[in-house]
Design a protein around this motif. Structure first.
Motif, mmCIF file in Angstrom:
data_model
loop_
_atom_site.group_PDB
_atom_site.id
_atom_site.type_symbol
_atom_site.label_atom_id
_atom_site.label_comp_id
_atom_site.label_asym_id
_atom_site.label_seq_id
_atom_site.Cartn_x
_atom_site.Cartn_y
_atom_site.Cartn_z
ATOM 1 N N LYS A 20 35.615 16.046 -49.612
ATOM 2 C CA LYS A 20 34.198 16.231 -49.916
ATOM 3 C C LYS A 20 34.064 16.778 -51.325
ATOM 4 O O LYS A 20 34.811 17.674 -51.712
ATOM 5 N N GLY A 21 33.121 16.249 -52.068
ATOM 6 C CA GLY A 21 32.821 16.781 -53.389
ATOM 7 C C GLY A 21 34.007 16.775 -54.352
ATOM 8 O O GLY A 21 34.155 17.695 -55.147
ATOM 9 N N ASP A 150 28.385 17.021 -43.816
ATOM 10 C CA ASP A 150 27.162 16.710 -44.557
ATOM 11 C C ASP A 150 26.263 17.924 -44.791
ATOM 12 O O ASP A 150 25.180 17.781 -45.355
ATOM 13 N N VAL A 151 26.711 19.096 -44.357
ATOM 14 C CA VAL A 151 25.917 20.309 -44.557
ATOM 15 C C VAL A 151 25.995 20.711 -46.027
ATOM 16 O O VAL A 151 27.079 20.910 -46.575
ATOM 17 N N GLU A 152 24.839 20.790 -46.659
ATOM 18 C CA GLU A 152 24.800 21.196 -48.062
ATOM 19 C C GLU A 152 25.257 22.639 -48.194
ATOM 20 O O GLU A 152 24.999 23.474 -47.322
ATOM 21 N N GLY A 153 25.946 22.925 -49.267
ATOM 22 C CA GLY A 153 26.411 24.280 -49.516
ATOM 23 C C GLY A 153 27.800 24.559 -48.972
ATOM 24 O O GLY A 153 28.380 25.592 -49.294
ATOM 25 N N ASP A 155 31.678 23.427 -49.022
ATOM 26 C CA ASP A 155 32.652 22.554 -49.682
ATOM 27 C C ASP A 155 33.717 22.129 -48.671
ATOM 28 O O ASP A 155 33.695 22.544 -47.504
#
Length: 183
Positions: A20-21, A150-153, A155
């Motif tokens: 992710k990211g 998919d939860v923002e914030g 990592d």
């Protein structure tokens, strides 16, 4: 197939990979169980390979997994910067070689760009959604990570740690003593 009834009933392991990211994380718990007994709580089932460019986590027989990881390291030397090719070559050998065919383990292998699950039946699978898991608690960790990814914030490392904690709460063969490697 050989009768393994005289061998101990080894269980356990949860290995989870999350991408992710731009970060790739592989996390593994530390519990080794023999039947209803925990024989070790701090095993390290996640390793860095290829000078820190690849991470591998294993589930199954430790000696078998180490054999596979050694073979994978040789394939990574043969095919540098080609993780998929190295894993496919390993899976081909694993499936066709008489000695390797008897090994009882699974691998999750990752680099900065991809995650692959490698099995002894010739599978080299790249997961959808950037999450893969193996082991007795793998399905719990996978479900939790899929819900959290998919939860923002959050990592990749936070997703992996939270998902592994959920798996440890559900699976008796998984504990919270984690080894976490990040690329």
């Amino acid at each position: 197939m050989a009768d393994n009834s005289s061998f101990p009933d080894w269980h356990g392991t949860t290995i989870l990979a999350v991408r992710k990211g731009g970060k790739t994380v592989v996390a593994g718990d530390g519990q080794v169980s023999m039947g209803p007994t925990i024989v070790k709580g701090t095993a390290k089932k996640v390793r860095t390979l290829a000078g820190g460019r690849v991470i591998a986590g294993f589930a199954g027989s430790t000696a078998d997994a180490f054999t596979l990881i050694e073979r994978l390291e040789a394939k990574l030397e043969q095919y540098p910067e080609q993780l998929a090719r190295a894993c496919v070559d390993l899976a081909k050998d694993w499936r066709t070689d008489r000695y390797l065919r008897r090994l009882e383990a699974m691998l999750i292998v990752a680099d900065k760009d991809q995650i692959l699950t490698v099995t002894g039946v010739g599978d080299v699978l790249e997961p959808e959604h950037g999450v893969a898991a193996i082991g007795s608690g793998g399905n719990y960790a996978l479900a939790a990570a899929r819900a959290l990814v998919d939860v923002e914030g959050l990592d990749a490392e936070e997703v992996a740690r939270k998902a592994m904690a959920i798996a440890a709460d559900i699976c008796v063969y998984t504990n919270g003593s984690l080894t976490v490697e990040v690329l």
